[in-house]
Scaffold this motif. Structure first.
Motif, PDB file in Angstrom:
ATOM      1  N   ARG A  56      14.616 -33.942  15.486  1.00 35.03           N
ATOM      2  CA  ARG A  56      14.724 -32.798  14.563  1.00 35.03           C
ATOM      3  C   ARG A  56      15.459 -33.267  13.330  1.00 35.03           C
ATOM      4  O   ARG A  56      16.435 -34.019  13.423  1.00 35.03           O
ATOM      5  N   ALA A  57      15.009 -32.839  12.172  1.00 37.22           N
ATOM      6  CA  ALA A  57      15.665 -33.163  10.908  1.00 37.22           C
ATOM      7  C   ALA A  57      15.631 -31.936  10.005  1.00 37.22           C
ATOM      8  O   ALA A  57      14.641 -31.198   9.994  1.00 37.22           O
ATOM      9  N   VAL A  58      16.740 -31.705   9.300  1.00 34.78           N
ATOM     10  CA  VAL A  58      16.820 -30.591   8.358  1.00 34.78           C
ATOM     11  C   VAL A  58      17.472 -31.076   7.077  1.00 34.78           C
ATOM     12  O   VAL A  58      18.170 -32.087   7.064  1.00 34.78           O
ATOM     13  N   THR A  59      17.243 -30.330   6.012  1.00 37.71           N
ATOM     14  CA  THR A  59      17.906 -30.610   4.743  1.00 37.71           C
ATOM     15  C   THR A  59      18.926 -29.516   4.482  1.00 37.71           C
ATOM     16  O   THR A  59      18.762 -28.379   4.925  1.00 37.71           O
ATOM     17  N   LEU A  60      19.978 -29.894   3.778  1.00 38.33           N
ATOM     18  CA  LEU A  60      21.028 -28.936   3.436  1.00 38.33           C
ATOM     19  C   LEU A  60      21.557 -29.278   2.052  1.00 38.33           C
ATOM     20  O   LEU A  60      22.030 -30.382   1.815  1.00 38.33           O
ATOM     21  N   SER A  61      21.429 -28.337   1.142  1.00 44.81           N
ATOM     22  CA  SER A  61      21.959 -28.491  -0.202  1.00 44.81           C
ATOM     23  C   SER A  61      22.945 -27.351  -0.433  1.00 44.81           C
ATOM     24  O   SER A  61      22.624 -26.195  -0.175  1.00 44.81           O
ATOM     25  N   CYS A  62      24.136 -27.695  -0.901  1.00 44.91           N
ATOM     26  CA  CYS A  62      25.192 -26.677  -1.003  1.00 44.91           C
ATOM     27  C   CYS A  62      25.620 -26.344  -2.425  1.00 44.91           C
ATOM     28  O   CYS A  62      26.520 -25.532  -2.605  1.00 44.91           O
ATOM     29  N   ALA A  63      25.041 -26.953  -3.433  1.00 40.73           N
ATOM     30  CA  ALA A  63      25.462 -26.648  -4.795  1.00 40.73           C
ATOM     31  C   ALA A  63      24.237 -26.401  -5.661  1.00 40.73           C
ATOM     32  O   ALA A  63      23.305 -27.198  -5.603  1.00 40.73           O
ATOM     33  N   PRO A  64      24.182 -25.360  -6.409  1.00 40.44           N
ATOM     34  CA  PRO A  64      25.187 -24.321  -6.577  1.00 40.44           C
ATOM     35  C   PRO A  64      25.157 -23.268  -5.470  1.00 40.44           C
ATOM     36  O   PRO A  64      26.127 -22.570  -5.240  1.00 40.44           O
ATOM     37  N   ALA A  78      29.534 -23.323   3.987  1.00 43.46           N
ATOM     38  CA  ALA A  78      30.888 -22.762   3.972  1.00 43.46           C
ATOM     39  C   ALA A  78      31.811 -23.573   4.875  1.00 43.46           C
ATOM     40  O   ALA A  78      32.960 -23.859   4.520  1.00 43.46           O
ATOM     41  N   GLU A  79      31.297 -23.961   6.027  1.00 41.40           N
ATOM     42  CA  GLU A  79      32.110 -24.755   6.955  1.00 41.40           C
ATOM     43  C   GLU A  79      32.433 -26.131   6.370  1.00 41.40           C
ATOM     44  O   GLU A  79      33.559 -26.614   6.469  1.00 41.40           O
ATOM     45  N   LEU A  80      31.435 -26.759   5.749  1.00 38.37           N
ATOM     46  CA  LEU A  80      31.672 -28.075   5.142  1.00 38.37           C
ATOM     47  C   LEU A  80      32.653 -27.994   3.971  1.00 38.37           C
ATOM     48  O   LEU A  80      33.485 -28.879   3.791  1.00 38.37           O
ATOM     49  N   ARG A  81      32.568 -26.926   3.200  1.00 40.60           N
ATOM     50  CA  ARG A  81      33.546 -26.749   2.116  1.00 40.60           C
ATOM     51  C   ARG A  81      34.956 -26.596   2.688  1.00 40.60           C
ATOM     52  O   ARG A  81      35.921 -27.102   2.136  1.00 40.60           O
ATOM     53  N   GLY A  82      35.060 -25.894   3.810  1.00 33.28           N
ATOM     54  CA  GLY A  82      36.358 -25.663   4.443  1.00 33.28           C
ATOM     55  C   GLY A  82      37.016 -26.933   4.956  1.00 33.28           C
ATOM     56  O   GLY A  82      38.240 -27.015   5.025  1.00 33.28           O
ATOM     57  N   ILE A  83      36.205 -27.934   5.314  1.00 35.19           N
ATOM     58  CA  ILE A  83      36.769 -29.199   5.812  1.00 35.19           C
ATOM     59  C   ILE A  83      36.624 -30.317   4.791  1.00 35.19           C
ATOM     60  O   ILE A  83      36.847 -31.483   5.098  1.00 35.19           O
ATOM     61  N   GLY A  84      36.254 -29.954   3.575  1.00 35.57           N
ATOM     62  CA  GLY A  84      36.144 -30.941   2.504  1.00 35.57           C
ATOM     63  C   GLY A  84      35.038 -31.957   2.723  1.00 35.57           C
ATOM     64  O   GLY A  84      35.120 -33.075   2.223  1.00 35.57           O
ATOM     65  N   GLY A  85      34.006 -31.587   3.468  1.00 31.55           N
ATOM     66  CA  GLY A  85      32.888 -32.488   3.722  1.00 31.55           C
ATOM     67  C   GLY A  85      33.204 -33.610   4.696  1.00 31.55           C
ATOM     68  O   GLY A  85      32.422 -34.541   4.840  1.00 31.55           O
ATOM     69  N   ASP A  86      34.330 -33.515   5.395  1.00 30.90           N
ATOM     70  CA  ASP A  86      34.744 -34.545   6.354  1.00 30.90           C
ATOM     71  C   ASP A  86      34.173 -34.205   7.727  1.00 30.90           C
ATOM     72  O   ASP A  86      34.740 -33.406   8.467  1.00 30.90           O
ATOM     73  N   PHE A  87      33.063 -34.839   8.094  1.00 33.91           N
ATOM     74  CA  PHE A  87      32.393 -34.529   9.356  1.00 33.91           C
ATOM     75  C   PHE A  87      33.244 -34.894  10.565  1.00 33.91           C
ATOM     76  O   PHE A  87      33.080 -34.313  11.634  1.00 33.91           O
ATOM     77  N   THR A  88      34.169 -35.820  10.408  1.00 39.37           N
ATOM     78  CA  THR A  88      35.043 -36.182  11.529  1.00 39.37           C
ATOM     79  C   THR A  88      36.032 -35.067  11.846  1.00 39.37           C
ATOM     80  O   THR A  88      36.645 -35.070  12.912  1.00 39.37           O
ATOM     81  N   SER A 135      30.141 -25.418  15.812  1.00 33.23           N
ATOM     82  CA  SER A 135      29.906 -25.576  14.384  1.00 33.23           C
ATOM     83  C   SER A 135      28.467 -25.211  14.054  1.00 33.23           C
ATOM     84  O   SER A 135      27.544 -25.526  14.797  1.00 33.23           O
ATOM     85  N   SER A 136      28.282 -24.581  12.919  1.00 38.68           N
ATOM     86  CA  SER A 136      26.932 -24.277  12.463  1.00 38.68           C
ATOM     87  C   SER A 136      26.295 -25.486  11.808  1.00 38.68           C
ATOM     88  O   SER A 136      25.078 -25.508  11.597  1.00 38.68           O
ATOM     89  N   VAL A 137      27.063 -26.513  11.498  1.00 39.55           N
ATOM     90  CA  VAL A 137      26.538 -27.694  10.797  1.00 39.55           C
ATOM     91  C   VAL A 137      25.469 -28.382  11.637  1.00 39.55           C
ATOM     92  O   VAL A 137      24.407 -28.716  11.129  1.00 39.55           O
ATOM     93  N   PHE A 138      25.720 -28.597  12.918  1.00 28.95           N
ATOM     94  CA  PHE A 138      24.752 -29.294  13.771  1.00 28.95           C
ATOM     95  C   PHE A 138      23.954 -28.342  14.657  1.00 28.95           C
ATOM     96  O   PHE A 138      23.330 -28.758  15.622  1.00 28.95           O
TER      97      PHE A 138
END
Length: 140
Positions: A56-64, A78-88, A135-138
């Motif tokens: 499975r593969a998806v695209t995600l663009s967050c700006a704007p 929103a979740e990625l912004r909250g963690i500063g894009g740090d997936f770890t 997480s909603s990211v994965f």
């Protein structure tokens, strides 16, 4: 022949003087107000991204704004912004308990987050361990 060389040199200098200011920022498209954030996320069963065929593969663009094929693009951005894009920084929830059945799941992220190159890979012991992130990211 000497006049031809002088004429060619003069023409070259004139062209450089006239066209020189047009190259660079004067011709370039205006800079975006947003740093680019465009990611491709994949998941598949196996031990590492080098040996796994993505299932499975998806695209995600967050700006704007949040867009892409990710089913929860708004929440994931929103979740990625909250963690500063740090997936770890994505940690498993303490209230989720998974079996120890080893059926590895690999997730990868490739792209750009706020103008910075991103290359992330993580192997989970099984799908439950991946979903335990809460997480909603994965979640795709």
């Amino acid at each position: 022949m000497r006049n031809t060389a002088r004429w060619a040199a003069a023409l070259g200098l004139t062209a450089a003087a006239v066209c020189g200011p047009l190259t660079g920022s004067a011709v370039a498209a205006p800079a975006s107000l947003y740093a680019p954030s465009a990611l491709v996320l994949t998941t598949g069963h196996g031990d590492s991204a080098t040996t796994v065929t993505p299932e499975r593969a998806v695209t995600l663009s967050c700006a704007p704004t949040a867009t892409g094929t990710h089913p929860a693009a708004v929440e994931a951005c929103a979740e990625l912004r909250g963690i500063g894009g740090d997936f770890t920084a994505l940690k498993a929830r303490a209230d989720v308990h998974c079996t120890r059945l080893y059926d590895p799941v690999v997730v990868t992220v490739q792209g750009v987050w706020q103008g910075q190159r991103v290359a992330y890979e993580r192997t989970f012991g099984n799908a439950c361990a991946k979903d335990a992130l809460g997480s909603s990211v994965f979640a795709f």
